[in-house]
Motif scaffolding. Structure first.
Motif, PDB file in Angstrom:
ATOM      1  N   ARG A 131      11.290   3.264  -2.161  1.00 37.38           N
ATOM      2  CA  ARG A 131      11.430   2.104  -1.474  1.00 37.38           C
ATOM      3  C   ARG A 131      10.620   2.198  -0.210  1.00 37.38           C
ATOM      4  NH1 ARG A 131      17.019  -0.899  -0.660  1.00 37.38           N
ATOM      5  NH2 ARG A 131      16.369  -2.046   1.285  1.00 37.38           N
ATOM      6  N   VAL A 132      10.271   0.876   0.208  1.00 43.38           N
ATOM      7  CA  VAL A 132       9.591   0.708   1.570  1.00 43.38           C
ATOM      8  C   VAL A 132      10.085  -0.314   2.304  1.00 43.38           C
ATOM      9  CG1 VAL A 132       7.399   0.369   2.657  1.00 43.38           C
ATOM     10  CG2 VAL A 132       7.345   1.481   0.546  1.00 43.38           C
ATOM     11  N   ASP A 133      10.629  -0.049   3.527  1.00 45.26           N
ATOM     12  CA  ASP A 133      11.332  -0.938   4.348  1.00 45.26           C
ATOM     13  C   ASP A 133      10.658  -0.910   5.686  1.00 45.26           C
ATOM     14  OD1 ASP A 133      13.847  -1.731   2.951  1.00 45.26           O
ATOM     15  OD2 ASP A 133      14.207   0.393   3.153  1.00 45.26           O
ATOM     16  N   VAL A 134      10.052  -2.269   5.798  1.00 45.00           N
ATOM     17  CA  VAL A 134       9.046  -2.401   7.093  1.00 45.00           C
ATOM     18  C   VAL A 134       9.855  -3.344   7.984  1.00 45.00           C
ATOM     19  CG1 VAL A 134       6.867  -3.247   8.246  1.00 45.00           C
ATOM     20  CG2 VAL A 134       7.029  -2.411   5.927  1.00 45.00           C
TER      21      VAL A 134
ATOM     22  N   GLY B 138       8.176  -2.294  14.621  1.00 43.41           N
ATOM     23  CA  GLY B 138       6.967  -1.698  14.309  1.00 43.41           C
ATOM     24  C   GLY B 138       7.096  -0.546  13.611  1.00 43.41           C
ATOM     25  N   SER B 139       7.960  -0.435  12.601  1.00 43.73           N
ATOM     26  CA  SER B 139       8.252   0.820  12.054  1.00 43.73           C
ATOM     27  C   SER B 139       8.245   0.613  10.454  1.00 43.73           C
ATOM     28  CB  SER B 139       9.596   1.337  12.371  1.00 43.73           C
ATOM     29  OG  SER B 139      10.655   0.610  11.918  1.00 43.73           O
ATOM     30  N   VAL B 140       7.950   1.817   9.612  1.00 42.94           N
ATOM     31  CA  VAL B 140       8.074   1.815   8.127  1.00 42.94           C
ATOM     32  C   VAL B 140       8.921   2.915   7.911  1.00 42.94           C
ATOM     33  CG1 VAL B 140       6.827   2.034   6.199  1.00 42.94           C
ATOM     34  CG2 VAL B 140       5.607   0.943   8.086  1.00 42.94           C
ATOM     35  N   GLN B 141      10.163   2.682   7.091  1.00 40.54           N
ATOM     36  CA  GLN B 141      10.783   3.662   6.382  1.00 40.54           C
ATOM     37  C   GLN B 141      10.495   3.777   5.077  1.00 40.54           C
ATOM     38  OE1 GLN B 141      15.170   2.729   5.802  1.00 40.54           O
ATOM     39  NE2 GLN B 141      15.197   4.504   7.518  1.00 40.54           N
ATOM     40  N   VAL B 142      10.207   4.842   4.539  1.00 37.48           N
ATOM     41  CA  VAL B 142       9.682   5.383   3.334  1.00 37.48           C
ATOM     42  C   VAL B 142      10.902   6.134   2.494  1.00 37.48           C
ATOM     43  CG1 VAL B 142       8.039   6.397   1.778  1.00 37.48           C
ATOM     44  CG2 VAL B 142       7.471   5.357   3.966  1.00 37.48           C
ATOM     45  N   THR B 143      11.417   5.834   1.229  1.00 41.52           N
ATOM     46  CA  THR B 143      12.505   6.481   0.881  1.00 41.52           C
ATOM     47  C   THR B 143      11.664   6.910  -0.537  1.00 41.52           C
ATOM     48  OG1 THR B 143      14.118   5.082   1.700  1.00 41.52           O
ATOM     49  CG2 THR B 143      14.650   6.325  -0.364  1.00 41.52           C
TER      50      THR B 143
ATOM     51  N   GLU C 262       0.848  -1.162   0.009  1.00 47.46           N
ATOM     52  CA  GLU C 262       0.007   0.138   0.097  1.00 47.46           C
ATOM     53  C   GLU C 262       0.887   1.083   0.001  1.00 47.46           C
ATOM     54  OE1 GLU C 262      -3.192   0.401  -0.565  1.00 47.46           O
ATOM     55  OE2 GLU C 262      -3.371  -1.922  -0.877  1.00 47.46           O
ATOM     56  N   VAL C 263       1.874   1.367   0.778  1.00 52.28           N
ATOM     57  CA  VAL C 263       2.922   2.462   0.753  1.00 52.28           C
ATOM     58  C   VAL C 263       3.489   2.568  -0.517  1.00 52.28           C
ATOM     59  CG1 VAL C 263       4.641   3.641   1.980  1.00 52.28           C
ATOM     60  CG2 VAL C 263       2.690   2.648   3.209  1.00 52.28           C
ATOM     61  N   GLY C 264       4.002   1.461  -1.129  1.00 52.63           N
ATOM     62  CA  GLY C 264       4.679   1.532  -2.363  1.00 52.63           C
ATOM     63  C   GLY C 264       3.735   2.242  -3.523  1.00 52.63           C
TER      64      GLY C 264
END
Length: 90
Positions: A38-41, A46-51, A29-31
């Motif tokens: 890039r999306v790293d979960v 409990g974190s999501v890193q969005v590049t 969904e974030v992608g």
């Protein structure tokens, strides 16, 4: 997938994720957000890193996480919403 040196990285805390399916749902969904590279979960954290090339709107990320069935937790240093006061304290 590599990103340019000028990429923007934002990290969000997400509640409710418990398994690999949760990770996959949030990543998908974030992608879908335009501009996300890039999306790293991190399930354990409990974190999501969005590049992304440019900053992504926090509300868009929250909406995508919600669409996946989870919730973004506001940052501890974030200001409370202006509408949170009932007016009794004034």
């Amino acid at each position: 997938m590599s990103t340019s040196p000028s990429a923007t990285v934002a990290t969000y805390t997400v509640t409710g994720m418990t398994c690999g399916h949760c990770v996959s749902s949030v990543t998908t969904e974030v992608g879908k957000i335009p501009g996300v590279a890039r999306v790293d979960v991190d399930l354990k954290a409990g974190s999501v890193q969005v590049t992304s090339e440019n900053p992504v709107d926090d509300a868009s990320v929250a909406a995508a996480v919600e669409e996946a069935g989870y919730e973004v937790v506001p940052a501890p240093d974030a200001e409370p919403p202006a509408a949170s006061c009932c007016g009794s304290c004034h």
